[in-house]
Design a protein around this motif. Structure first.
Motif, short mmCIF file in Angstrom:
data_model
loop_
_atom_site.label_atom_id
_atom_site.label_comp_id
_atom_site.label_asym_id
_atom_site.label_seq_id
_atom_site.Cartn_x
_atom_site.Cartn_y
_atom_site.Cartn_z
N ASP A 133 -21.98 -9.21 13.76
CA ASP A 133 -20.57 -9.59 13.79
C ASP A 133 -20.22 -10.14 12.40
OD1 ASP A 133 -18.08 -10.90 14.07
OD2 ASP A 133 -18.46 -11.32 16.19
N ALA A 134 -19.64 -9.30 11.56
CA ALA A 134 -19.39 -9.67 10.17
C ALA A 134 -18.37 -10.79 10.05
CB ALA A 134 -18.92 -8.45 9.38
N ALA A 135 -17.35 -10.80 10.89
CA ALA A 135 -16.32 -11.85 10.80
C ALA A 135 -16.92 -13.22 11.09
CB ALA A 135 -15.18 -11.54 11.76
N GLU A 136 -17.75 -13.29 12.12
CA GLU A 136 -18.36 -14.57 12.47
C GLU A 136 -19.43 -14.96 11.45
OE1 GLU A 136 -17.57 -16.76 15.18
OE2 GLU A 136 -15.81 -15.51 14.84
N ALA A 137 -20.17 -13.98 10.93
CA ALA A 137 -21.17 -14.28 9.90
C ALA A 137 -20.50 -14.81 8.64
CB ALA A 137 -21.99 -13.03 9.58
N ALA A 138 -19.37 -14.26 8.29
CA ALA A 138 -18.63 -14.75 7.12
C ALA A 138 -18.14 -16.17 7.37
CB ALA A 138 -17.46 -13.82 6.82
N ARG A 139 -17.61 -16.40 8.55
CA ARG A 139 -17.03 -17.71 8.87
C ARG A 139 -18.08 -18.80 8.95
NH1 ARG A 139 -14.34 -19.18 14.72
NH2 ARG A 139 -13.86 -21.37 14.30
N HIS A 140 -19.21 -18.51 9.56
CA HIS A 140 -20.22 -19.54 9.83
C HIS A 140 -21.38 -19.55 8.84
CE1 HIS A 140 -18.49 -20.88 13.64
NE2 HIS A 140 -18.20 -19.61 13.86
N PHE A 141 -21.44 -18.55 7.95
CA PHE A 141 -22.54 -18.50 6.99
C PHE A 141 -22.06 -18.31 5.56
CE2 PHE A 141 -25.78 -15.63 4.87
CZ PHE A 141 -26.56 -16.68 4.40
N VAL A 142 -21.49 -17.17 5.26
CA VAL A 142 -21.18 -16.84 3.88
C VAL A 142 -20.20 -17.83 3.27
CG1 VAL A 142 -20.28 -15.09 2.30
CG2 VAL A 142 -21.65 -14.39 4.28
N GLU A 143 -19.09 -18.07 3.93
CA GLU A 143 -18.04 -18.91 3.35
C GLU A 143 -18.48 -20.35 3.13
OE1 GLU A 143 -14.78 -18.14 5.95
OE2 GLU A 143 -14.54 -16.06 5.25
N PRO A 144 -19.06 -21.03 4.15
CA PRO A 144 -19.51 -22.41 3.87
C PRO A 144 -20.65 -22.48 2.87
CG PRO A 144 -20.14 -21.73 6.10
CD PRO A 144 -19.20 -20.69 5.57
N CYS A 145 -21.54 -21.47 2.87
CA CYS A 145 -22.66 -21.46 1.94
C CYS A 145 -22.18 -21.35 0.50
CB CYS A 145 -23.60 -20.31 2.28
SG CYS A 145 -24.95 -20.08 1.11
N VAL A 146 -21.32 -20.37 0.23
CA VAL A 146 -20.85 -20.15 -1.13
C VAL A 146 -19.96 -21.31 -1.59
CG1 VAL A 146 -19.45 -18.64 -2.58
CG2 VAL A 146 -21.09 -17.65 -0.97
N ALA A 147 -19.13 -21.81 -0.69
CA ALA A 147 -18.26 -22.93 -1.06
C ALA A 147 -19.06 -24.19 -1.31
CB ALA A 147 -17.23 -23.16 0.04
N GLY A 148 -20.10 -24.43 -0.51
CA GLY A 148 -20.88 -25.66 -0.65
C GLY A 148 -21.87 -25.64 -1.79
N LEU A 149 -22.54 -24.52 -1.98
CA LEU A 149 -23.56 -24.43 -3.04
C LEU A 149 -22.97 -24.03 -4.38
CD1 LEU A 149 -26.55 -22.68 -1.21
CD2 LEU A 149 -26.21 -25.12 -1.62
N GLY A 150 -21.87 -23.30 -4.36
CA GLY A 150 -21.27 -22.86 -5.61
C GLY A 150 -22.22 -21.99 -6.41
N ALA A 151 -22.31 -22.25 -7.71
CA ALA A 151 -23.16 -21.46 -8.60
C ALA A 151 -24.64 -21.66 -8.32
CB ALA A 151 -22.86 -21.81 -10.06
N LYS A 152 -25.00 -22.63 -7.48
CA LYS A 152 -26.41 -22.87 -7.17
C LYS A 152 -26.89 -21.99 -6.00
CE LYS A 152 -26.13 -27.52 -9.04
NZ LYS A 152 -26.10 -28.98 -8.76
N ALA A 153 -26.02 -21.14 -5.49
CA ALA A 153 -26.42 -20.17 -4.47
C ALA A 153 -27.02 -18.96 -5.16
CB ALA A 153 -25.23 -19.75 -3.62
N GLY A 154 -28.19 -18.53 -4.67
CA GLY A 154 -28.82 -17.31 -5.14
C GLY A 154 -28.72 -16.24 -4.08
N PRO A 155 -29.82 -15.62 -3.68
CA PRO A 155 -29.77 -14.58 -2.66
C PRO A 155 -29.37 -15.14 -1.30
CG PRO A 155 -31.84 -14.50 -3.90
CD PRO A 155 -31.17 -15.77 -4.27
N LEU A 156 -28.44 -14.48 -0.64
CA LEU A 156 -28.10 -14.76 0.75
C LEU A 156 -28.81 -13.69 1.58
CD1 LEU A 156 -25.98 -16.46 -0.77
CD2 LEU A 156 -24.30 -15.75 0.94
#
Length: 359
Positions: free
Chosen positions: A165-188
């Motif tokens: 479910d891409a919409a839920e994965a984006a909402r609960h994983f990608v978006e908070p991860c990228v917003a919270g880690l910023g440039a310190k995020a590497g491979p997802l």
């Protein structure tokens, strides 16, 4: 959205149903001197006093090589990473600054996210504890990568309605991860648990489903992978690692994550799949010694302070891959688990020394 969060059950053996040729068809150190504790700046946990030889090794490691471990909350690393015996709960909350003081540790795998999503604020707190050049490897919650819901001991109890479910994965994983880690995020990393037989019966269909999933996720700039996050995909079924799958990952700007695990072929064989995706970052997760079960390795290797069962063949392949990434100017993430050889920090030290050894 369903609220189940269960650990998948990993078993030995391979599914045998295939509809397309796989890349893998036909496949048959001494401890460092005792450290003196010192306190990492801004941390409640002291960092170990690392020997000069280790500091020199870290200084010689290319900046685009990110070595790290699977999590950091191991009390048995007292003297290797930490400078005092402290609880694992304290390490979980406050251990990252001391972890980052280790000369080789420029990354860490956030494995806890596999079992439950984190908030933007939780990711941001992790980011605040590490230096600017640090890059996290982050695993997507299995809520979106396990095709089944699991009950006791990981036994499947029914289909998972949130699978891919891409919409839920984006909402609960990608978006908070990228917003919270910023440039310190590497491979997802999207780690797919062992797939049921009905999916493995037609791997071409699974390739199309995964392609649609990746296409629907928020785009991430792979071309700037050394500075920004990107997607990687890891499997526990060799049957799905096909030329068709690798072409699709390349088209979608995702990388194949090499999974050194009892269920998967050797690192050497998996490097064929990496090559098939074309140039780009290298992502390796060295998780489990071949021929071992997770709980067996955990019991045998505890407290994770020394190499118990060396795996020089895997280390040699990864050292060569790291050198190739360095020479190509591509970033490489290699994370090691304690269940690989017995102690992830010692595994990475041996790997770094081999990677930097003269040809």
């Amino acid at each position: 959205m369903a609220e189940y969060v269960q650990k998948p059950a990993f078993v030995n053996g391979f599914f045998l149903v295939v509809t397309q040729a796989s890349f893998f068809d036909g496949e048959p150190a001494p401890p460092s001197p005792g450290p003196r504790p010192r306190r990492a700046s801004g941390s409640a946990v002291p960092a170990a006093e690392h020997p000069e030889s280790l500091r020199e090794l870290g200084a010689a490691l290319p900046g685009n090589i990110y070595l790290g471990t699977s999590s950091w909350s191991f009390a048995g690393w007292n003297g290797l990473v930490y400078g005092a015996q402290v609880s694992e709960s304290l390490l979980s909350r406050e251990g990252l600054p001391a972890y980052c003081a280790h000369p080789l540790l420029r990354s860490v795998s956030l494995d806890r996210t596999f079992y439950a999503p984190l908030s933007r604020e939780q990711y941001a707190r992790h980011a605040s504890q590490v230096p600017a050049g640090f890059r996290f490897v982050v695993k997507c919650p299995n809520l979106f990568t396990d095709a089944v819901r699991r009950g006791e001991r990981g036994v499947p109890v029914g289909p998972n309605p949130n699978f891919l479910d891409a919409a839920e994965a984006a909402r609960h994983f990608v978006e908070p991860c990228v917003a919270g880690l910023g440039a310190k995020a590497g491979p997802l990393v999207f780690q797919f648990s062992p797939l049921p037989l009905d999916i493995l019966a037609d791997t071409a269909v699974f390739v199309e489903r995964l392609s649609a999933f990746l296409s629907a996720l928020p785009p991430l700039p792979l071309a700037q992978a050394n500075e920004q996050p990107f997607y990687a995909v890891e499997f526990r079924d060799p049957d799905v690692v096909t030329p068709r799958m690798m072409r699709m990952l390349a088209e979608r700007g995702a990388r194949y994550c090499v999974a050194i695990h009892a269920r998967m072929p050797s690192a050497e064989r998996q490097m064929q799949a990496v090559a098939a995706t074309g140039p780009g970052p290298l992502v390796v997760r060295w998780s489990l010694l071949a021929g071992r079960r997770y709980e067996e390795a955990k019991a045998r290797f505890f407290p994770f302070d020394k190499i118990v069962v060396p795996d020089p063949a895997t280390r040699s392949v990864l050292a060569q891959a790291g050198r190739a990434a360095r020479d190509a100017g591509q970033p490489a993430w290699i994370t090691a688990n304690n269940k690989a050889e017995g102690s992830a920090p010692r595994t990475l030290e041996l790997l770094a020394r081999e990677m930097l050894a003269p040809p």
